[in-house]
Design a protein around this motif. Structure first.
Motif, short mmCIF file in Angstrom:
data_model
loop_
_atom_site.label_atom_id
_atom_site.label_comp_id
_atom_site.label_asym_id
_atom_site.label_seq_id
_atom_site.Cartn_x
_atom_site.Cartn_y
_atom_site.Cartn_z
N PRO A 66 20.41 -6.77 0.27
CA PRO A 66 19.46 -5.66 0.36
C PRO A 66 18.04 -6.20 0.51
CG PRO A 66 20.51 -5.75 -1.81
CD PRO A 66 21.11 -6.83 -0.98
N GLN A 67 17.31 -5.65 1.46
CA GLN A 67 15.94 -6.09 1.67
C GLN A 67 15.04 -5.51 0.61
OE1 GLN A 67 14.70 -5.14 5.60
NE2 GLN A 67 15.63 -6.95 6.47
N LYS A 68 14.04 -6.31 0.23
CA LYS A 68 13.06 -5.85 -0.74
C LYS A 68 12.03 -5.01 0.00
CE LYS A 68 13.64 -9.89 -3.62
NZ LYS A 68 13.01 -11.07 -4.19
N ILE A 69 11.94 -3.76 -0.36
CA ILE A 69 11.01 -2.86 0.30
C ILE A 69 9.73 -2.77 -0.51
CG2 ILE A 69 10.63 -0.50 1.08
CD1 ILE A 69 13.66 -0.30 1.49
N HIS A 70 8.63 -3.06 0.15
CA HIS A 70 7.33 -2.99 -0.48
C HIS A 70 6.31 -2.61 0.59
CE1 HIS A 70 3.77 -3.88 -2.78
NE2 HIS A 70 3.46 -4.90 -2.02
N ASP A 71 5.74 -1.43 0.45
CA ASP A 71 4.76 -0.95 1.42
C ASP A 71 3.51 -0.49 0.68
OD1 ASP A 71 6.30 -1.21 3.82
OD2 ASP A 71 7.45 0.54 3.19
N ILE A 72 2.39 -0.62 1.37
CA ILE A 72 1.11 -0.14 0.85
C ILE A 72 0.48 0.75 1.90
CG2 ILE A 72 -1.22 -0.79 0.13
CD1 ILE A 72 -0.06 -3.42 -0.84
N THR A 73 0.03 1.94 1.48
CA THR A 73 -0.69 2.84 2.36
C THR A 73 -2.02 3.17 1.70
OG1 THR A 73 1.39 3.81 3.13
CG2 THR A 73 -0.63 5.04 3.58
N LEU A 74 -3.11 2.84 2.38
CA LEU A 74 -4.45 3.11 1.88
C LEU A 74 -5.12 4.08 2.83
CD1 LEU A 74 -6.78 2.50 -0.11
CD2 LEU A 74 -7.38 0.56 1.36
N LYS A 75 -5.57 5.21 2.29
CA LYS A 75 -6.22 6.24 3.10
C LYS A 75 -7.68 6.35 2.69
CE LYS A 75 -1.97 8.84 3.58
NZ LYS A 75 -1.26 10.07 3.27
N GLY A 76 -8.56 5.90 3.58
CA GLY A 76 -10.00 6.05 3.37
C GLY A 76 -10.55 5.40 2.12
N ARG A 77 -9.92 4.34 1.64
CA ARG A 77 -10.32 3.63 0.40
C ARG A 77 -10.28 4.52 -0.82
NH1 ARG A 77 -15.51 -0.11 0.95
NH2 ARG A 77 -14.85 -0.57 -1.17
N LYS A 78 -9.65 5.69 -0.71
CA LYS A 78 -9.65 6.64 -1.84
C LYS A 78 -8.26 6.93 -2.38
CE LYS A 78 -13.87 8.91 -0.42
NZ LYS A 78 -14.51 10.15 -0.04
N THR A 79 -7.26 6.84 -1.56
CA THR A 79 -5.89 7.15 -1.99
C THR A 79 -4.99 5.99 -1.60
OG1 THR A 79 -6.29 9.50 -1.62
CG2 THR A 79 -4.02 8.82 -1.85
N LEU A 80 -4.29 5.45 -2.58
CA LEU A 80 -3.43 4.30 -2.38
C LEU A 80 -2.02 4.64 -2.84
CD1 LEU A 80 -3.39 1.22 -1.68
CD2 LEU A 80 -3.92 0.80 -4.08
N GLU A 81 -1.04 4.43 -1.98
CA GLU A 81 0.36 4.64 -2.35
C GLU A 81 1.11 3.33 -2.15
OE1 GLU A 81 4.11 7.51 -1.35
OE2 GLU A 81 2.11 8.35 -1.62
N ILE A 82 1.83 2.91 -3.19
CA ILE A 82 2.52 1.63 -3.17
C ILE A 82 3.99 1.85 -3.52
CG2 ILE A 82 2.57 -0.69 -4.14
CD1 ILE A 82 -0.37 -0.09 -5.07
N SER A 83 4.87 1.34 -2.68
CA SER A 83 6.30 1.39 -2.98
C SER A 83 6.78 -0.02 -3.33
CB SER A 83 7.09 1.95 -1.79
OG SER A 83 7.00 1.07 -0.70
N GLY A 84 7.94 -0.10 -3.92
CA GLY A 84 8.48 -1.41 -4.31
C GLY A 84 7.86 -1.94 -5.59
N VAL A 85 7.36 -1.04 -6.44
CA VAL A 85 6.75 -1.44 -7.71
C VAL A 85 7.85 -1.58 -8.75
CG1 VAL A 85 5.14 -0.78 -9.53
CG2 VAL A 85 4.57 -0.31 -7.14
N LYS A 86 7.91 -2.75 -9.36
CA LYS A 86 8.89 -3.01 -10.41
C LYS A 86 8.35 -2.64 -11.79
CE LYS A 86 11.19 -6.97 -9.76
NZ LYS A 86 11.35 -8.43 -9.49
N GLU A 87 7.04 -2.90 -12.00
CA GLU A 87 6.46 -2.65 -13.31
C GLU A 87 4.94 -2.53 -13.19
OE1 GLU A 87 6.34 -4.74 -17.71
OE2 GLU A 87 7.86 -5.35 -16.28
N VAL A 88 4.37 -1.64 -14.00
CA VAL A 88 2.92 -1.55 -14.13
C VAL A 88 2.56 -2.40 -15.34
CG1 VAL A 88 0.94 -0.04 -14.51
CG2 VAL A 88 2.86 0.77 -13.12
N GLU A 89 1.95 -3.55 -15.08
CA GLU A 89 1.62 -4.49 -16.17
C GLU A 89 0.45 -3.98 -17.00
OE1 GLU A 89 2.98 -7.42 -17.18
OE2 GLU A 89 4.60 -7.31 -15.73
N SER A 90 -0.62 -3.55 -16.33
CA SER A 90 -1.79 -3.04 -17.04
C SER A 90 -2.64 -2.24 -16.06
CB SER A 90 -2.62 -4.18 -17.63
OG SER A 90 -3.15 -4.99 -16.61
#
Length: 98
Positions: free
Chosen positions: A12-36
């Motif tokens: 299975p491929q590791k899916i990780h994408d980042i979408t940044l819209k206008g430096r104001k909205t960021l969507e990230i997939s493939g997140v395993k954990e929010v460290e801090s």
């Protein structure tokens, strides 16, 4: 048992994408954990390594743990992948402030 060069094991491929819209909205997939996180920095463990997001007035808009998706709003100044060769025992602060 024989070995064939054309035999490939599908992984299975590791899916990780980042979408940044206008430096104001960021969507990230493939997140395993929010460290801090705080209003100036997020540190996420993703499928492709640790990712540091820095900016101003950052806040988590959405967190879907099951799907591994994080949405962040605020002014994004930079996105930095931390070197994966660093020793985990150095700690996160050691990685951030080389």
């Amino acid at each position: 048992m024989t070995y064939r060069d054309d035999y490939q094991v599908e992984r299975p491929q590791k899916i990780h994408d980042i979408t940044l819209k206008g430096r104001k909205t960021l969507e990230i997939s493939g997140v395993k954990e929010v460290e801090s996180f705080d209003n100036e920095e997020f540190l996420l463990e993703t499928e492709l390594g640790y990712l540091s997001i820095r900016g101003h007035n950052l806040h988590m808009k959405n967190l879907d743990v099951k799907e591994g998706v994080v949405s962040i709003e605020g002014k994004v100044d930079d996105l930095i992948y931390l070197d994966q060769q660093d020793n985990k025992t150095k700690g996160l602060f050691g990685k951030l402030f080389k």
